[in-house]
Design a protein around this motif. Structure first.
Motif, mmCIF file in Angstrom:
data_model
loop_
_atom_site.group_PDB
_atom_site.id
_atom_site.type_symbol
_atom_site.label_atom_id
_atom_site.label_comp_id
_atom_site.label_asym_id
_atom_site.label_seq_id
_atom_site.Cartn_x
_atom_site.Cartn_y
_atom_site.Cartn_z
ATOM 1 N N GLY A 154 0.810 -1.215 0.000
ATOM 2 C CA GLY A 154 0.000 0.000 0.000
ATOM 3 C C GLY A 154 0.842 1.264 0.000
ATOM 4 N N ILE A 155 1.890 1.278 0.816
ATOM 5 C CA ILE A 155 2.751 2.461 0.891
ATOM 6 C C ILE A 155 3.472 2.692 -0.433
ATOM 7 C CG2 ILE A 155 4.822 3.404 1.992
ATOM 8 C CD1 ILE A 155 3.917 1.990 4.564
ATOM 9 N N LEU A 156 4.005 1.608 -1.013
ATOM 10 C CA LEU A 156 4.684 1.747 -2.300
ATOM 11 C C LEU A 156 3.728 2.209 -3.392
ATOM 12 C CD1 LEU A 156 6.982 -1.435 -2.322
ATOM 13 C CD2 LEU A 156 7.670 0.943 -1.957
ATOM 14 N N SER A 157 2.481 1.749 -3.321
ATOM 15 C CA SER A 157 1.494 2.167 -4.313
ATOM 16 C C SER A 157 1.198 3.656 -4.218
ATOM 17 C CB SER A 157 0.196 1.364 -4.130
ATOM 18 O OG SER A 157 0.422 -0.010 -4.299
ATOM 19 N N LEU A 158 1.214 4.177 -2.987
ATOM 20 C CA LEU A 158 0.946 5.604 -2.802
ATOM 21 C C LEU A 158 2.149 6.467 -3.176
ATOM 22 C CD1 LEU A 158 -0.973 5.516 0.612
ATOM 23 C CD2 LEU A 158 -1.951 5.895 -1.668
ATOM 24 N N VAL A 159 3.342 5.955 -2.891
ATOM 25 C CA VAL A 159 4.549 6.751 -3.102
ATOM 26 C C VAL A 159 4.984 6.739 -4.568
ATOM 27 C CG1 VAL A 159 7.009 6.919 -2.548
ATOM 28 C CG2 VAL A 159 5.344 6.453 -0.738
ATOM 29 N N LEU A 160 4.899 5.592 -5.194
ATOM 30 C CA LEU A 160 5.407 5.444 -6.561
ATOM 31 C C LEU A 160 4.293 5.695 -7.575
ATOM 32 C CD1 LEU A 160 7.528 2.200 -6.074
ATOM 33 C CD2 LEU A 160 8.298 4.566 -5.967
ATOM 34 N N SER A 161 4.573 6.543 -8.547
ATOM 35 C CA SER A 161 3.584 6.851 -9.579
ATOM 36 C C SER A 161 3.542 5.734 -10.605
ATOM 37 C CB SER A 161 3.931 8.175 -10.266
ATOM 38 O OG SER A 161 5.223 8.100 -10.847
ATOM 39 N N PRO A 162 2.355 5.419 -11.136
ATOM 40 C CA PRO A 162 2.266 4.337 -12.130
ATOM 41 C C PRO A 162 2.931 4.740 -13.431
ATOM 42 C CG PRO A 162 0.157 5.476 -11.905
ATOM 43 C CD PRO A 162 1.045 6.005 -10.823
ATOM 44 N N PRO A 163 3.490 3.785 -14.165
ATOM 45 C CA PRO A 163 4.160 4.096 -15.436
ATOM 46 C C PRO A 163 3.144 4.501 -16.502
ATOM 47 C CG PRO A 163 4.022 1.733 -15.132
ATOM 48 C CD PRO A 163 3.513 2.344 -13.860
ATOM 49 N N LEU B 30 8.657 -2.127 -11.680
ATOM 50 C CA LEU B 30 9.591 -3.144 -11.203
ATOM 51 C C LEU B 30 9.101 -3.776 -9.908
ATOM 52 C CD1 LEU B 30 12.331 -4.642 -11.088
ATOM 53 C CD2 LEU B 30 13.281 -2.605 -9.996
ATOM 54 N N LEU B 31 8.668 -2.965 -8.958
ATOM 55 C CA LEU B 31 8.332 -3.464 -7.633
ATOM 56 C C LEU B 31 6.913 -3.995 -7.527
ATOM 57 C CD1 LEU B 31 10.003 -0.706 -5.408
ATOM 58 C CD2 LEU B 31 10.939 -2.921 -6.099
ATOM 59 N N LEU B 32 5.989 -3.407 -8.290
ATOM 60 C CA LEU B 32 4.580 -3.733 -8.090
ATOM 61 C C LEU B 32 3.842 -4.140 -9.360
ATOM 62 C CD1 LEU B 32 3.680 -0.666 -5.820
ATOM 63 C CD2 LEU B 32 4.235 -2.972 -5.034
ATOM 64 N N ASP B 33 4.454 -3.950 -10.527
ATOM 65 C CA ASP B 33 3.728 -4.090 -11.796
ATOM 66 C C ASP B 33 2.507 -3.179 -11.775
ATOM 67 O OD1 ASP B 33 3.078 -4.883 -14.309
ATOM 68 O OD2 ASP B 33 2.409 -6.898 -13.765
ATOM 69 N N ARG B 34 2.769 -1.911 -11.427
ATOM 70 C CA ARG B 34 1.701 -0.941 -11.165
ATOM 71 C C ARG B 34 0.848 -0.670 -12.391
ATOM 72 N NH1 ARG B 34 -1.856 1.737 -9.329
ATOM 73 N NH2 ARG B 34 -1.743 3.418 -7.821
#
Length: 268
Positions: free
Chosen positions: A28-37, A49-53
């Protein structure tokens, strides 16, 4: 299963659930911090890389499943470190006399035996189990050689017992890279299926967009394996540290019994 083993299993379940919740929180934290490609941008972002966002299945992605397995593995390792520390703490309890003059005749071992048996968690720790077995054997056989032989056999069995405790972790170390390879195969298959939709070769903009989309999908396909190998490397490193510490605690318990019990037994 005795009460102590039941308590240990209950603690493992609670730890596993807590580790999975921590894994969900990290996702959840990574999803909020990292913007989707951006789609078809040709650029691989950390979120991919980390989430396949950028996946249409997000959050049900292989990367997120690997994060949960990784968190579960860290929880198991924390349990093993905790057990190793507790085993080492038993060496400081002064269960046996540690001076250079005390000798143990059979009748002198009775108070030692009773004090361990009366302790609530006497059979939980390996040091106490070793002492109880040695005392029992010496009281029956009155033989130092047999007591020493029993200690060596017990140490081998306990070594095997420790090794079995790491079966789940070894499976996770195998499972996470396997999930990464599965993600790579699936990603390559999707990229190849999209390769058939080739645009008009006379339109350079469409060709550029198509090529960028292809490279992005292929990059995402290999991200799962890269992340899986990194996670597995971390788990293997910590696993060896935990197992080494737990085996070191067992060796120290054996040395403690040899110095303060076996070498002080008196057959007369």
């Amino acid at each position: 299963m005795n009460a102590l083993e039941h308590d240990e299993q209950h603690f493992r379940i609670i730890t596993a659930l807590g580790a999975m919740l921590v894994g969900c929180a990290v996702i959840g934290i990574l999803s909020l911090v990292l913007s989707p490609p951006q789609p078809a941008s040709g650029e691989i972002r950390l979120s991919a890389l980390l989430l396949d966002r950028g996946s249409g299945l997000y959050p049900l992605t292989i990367q997120n499943l690997m994060w949960l397995m990784f968190s579960f593995g860290l929880g198991e390792l924390w349990i093993r470190f905790r057990r190793a520390n507790r085993e080492l703490d038993q060496l400081e309890q002064g269960i046996l006399a540690e001076d250079d003059t005390t000798m143990f005749r059979p009748k002198d071992l009775i108070p030692v035996y009773r004090s361990i048996v009366k302790a609530k968690r006497a059979r939980y720790y390996r040091l106490q189990r070793l002492i109880l077995r040695i005392v029992q054997q010496f009281q029956i056989s009155r033989s130092i050689d047999q007591a020493n032989s029993l200690m060596n056999s017990s140490l081998e069995l306990m070594q095997h017992e420790i090794d079995l405790k790491y079966n789940t972790l070894r499976y996770l170390v195998w499972l996470i890279p396997t999930l990464g390879f599965i993600g790579t195969v699936v990603g390559i298959a999707l990229a190849l299926s999209a390769a058939g939709n080739m645009p008009d070769l006379d339109n350079s903009n469409e060709i550029q967009a198509w090529f960028a989309s292809m490279t992005t999908k292929l990059g995402i396909a290999f991200n799962t394996t890269l992340l899986a190998l990194l996670m597995a490397a971390v788990l293997v490193f910590i696993l060896h540290m935990a197992q080494g510490k737990e085996e070191g605690a067992l060796n120290s318990a054996g040395q403690y019994c040899l110095d303060n019990l076996i070498n002080r037994l008196y057959e007369g």
